[in-house]
Write an enzyme that holds these catalytic residues in place. Structure first.
Site, PDB file in Angstrom:
ATOM      1  CG  PHE A   1     -13.649   1.154   7.458  1.00 56.21           C
ATOM      2  CD1 PHE A   1     -13.214   0.497   6.147  1.00 56.21           C
ATOM      3  CD2 PHE A   1     -14.440   0.569   8.341  1.00 56.21           C
ATOM      4  CE1 PHE A   1     -13.646  -0.690   6.230  1.00 56.21           C
ATOM      5  CE2 PHE A   1     -14.639  -0.802   8.108  1.00 56.21           C
ATOM      6  CZ  PHE A   1     -14.310  -1.587   7.219  1.00 56.21           C
TER       7      PHE A   1
ATOM      8  CG  HIS B   1      -5.187  -6.687   0.181  1.00 60.09           C
ATOM      9  ND1 HIS B   1      -6.331  -6.715   0.851  1.00 60.09           N
ATOM     10  CD2 HIS B   1      -5.228  -7.391  -0.999  1.00 60.09           C
ATOM     11  CE1 HIS B   1      -7.148  -7.637   0.143  1.00 60.09           C
ATOM     12  NE2 HIS B   1      -6.450  -7.846  -1.000  1.00 60.09           N
TER      13      HIS B   1
ATOM     14  CB  THR C   1      -6.481  -6.353   9.948  1.00 59.10           C
ATOM     15  OG1 THR C   1      -6.829  -7.407   9.120  1.00 59.10           O
ATOM     16  CG2 THR C   1      -6.836  -5.095   9.289  1.00 59.10           C
TER      17      THR C   1
ATOM     18  NE  ARG D   1      -1.536  -6.007   7.608  1.00 53.45           N
ATOM     19  CZ  ARG D   1      -2.661  -6.857   7.034  1.00 53.45           C
ATOM     20  NH1 ARG D   1      -2.816  -7.743   7.741  1.00 53.45           N
ATOM     21  NH2 ARG D   1      -3.183  -6.422   5.762  1.00 53.45           N
TER      22      ARG D   1
ATOM     23  CE  LYS E   1      -3.660  -2.423   2.511  1.00 50.94           C
ATOM     24  NZ  LYS E   1      -4.421  -2.390   3.714  1.00 50.94           N
TER      25      LYS E   1
ATOM     26  NE  ARG F   1      -5.809 -13.522   5.391  1.00 52.35           N
ATOM     27  CZ  ARG F   1      -6.513 -12.441   5.255  1.00 52.35           C
ATOM     28  NH1 ARG F   1      -6.099 -11.556   4.413  1.00 52.35           N
ATOM     29  NH2 ARG F   1      -7.141 -11.896   6.261  1.00 52.35           N
TER      30      ARG F   1
ATOM     31  CG  ASN G   1      -2.997  -2.729   7.334  1.00 55.69           C
ATOM     32  OD1 ASN G   1      -2.963  -2.564   5.877  1.00 55.69           O
ATOM     33  ND2 ASN G   1      -4.086  -3.822   7.583  1.00 55.69           N
TER      34      ASN G   1
END
Length: 136
Positions: free
Chosen positions: A58, A117, A92, A104, A10, A86, A114
């Site tokens: 959000f 994805h 998350t 993270r 991100k 993951r 974070n």
């Protein structure tokens, strides 16, 4: 079982110069980067990608964030790639749910910012890869 999953680094990960660290962790896990691109995310693509969150409080800030700067999109392949990515990413919420040693847990401080994805299921991976890499 060999799987394909979508990974996004991100805008906060790009800004903080963590691309190499994140890709390195994926490769050290034994996964393969099958496709990789640096791109700007349109509002349309962001809305399609996060469609399941439409209507949530959000949603607007999520779209604003993911379109705020460049994103690295990657197709990652390998044995149990979805679960492996993951696990590497961590929970998350980077403070309460992400263990040290995860991307993270080691680098993120806020739920929205974070860093990465990863698709959460085979169905999501198929849908997301089709959005980000049409024809792949």
């Amino acid at each position: 079982m060999t799987e394909r999953t979508l990974v996004l680094i991100k805008p906060d990960g790009i800004e903080r110069q963590l691309i190499g660290e994140i890709i390195s962790r994926i490769e050290r896990k034994g996964l393969t980067i099958a496709a990789l691109q640096l791109r700007t995310v349109s509002a349309e693509l962001a809305s399609q990608h996060y469609a399941e969150h439409e209507g949530k409080p959000f949603f607007g800030s999520l779209l604003e964030f993911i379109t705020s700067g460049p994103v690295v999109a990657a197709i990652v392949e390998g044995t149990r790639a979805i679960a492996a990515v993951r696990q590497l990413a961590g929970g998350t919420d980077p403070v309460q749910a992400a263990a040290p040693g995860t991307i993270r847990g080691d680098f993120a401080l806020e739920t929205q910012f974070n860093l990465v994805h990863g698709s959460d299921s085979a169905e999501s991976a198929q849908r997301e890869i089709a959005l980000w890499f049409p024809g792949a």
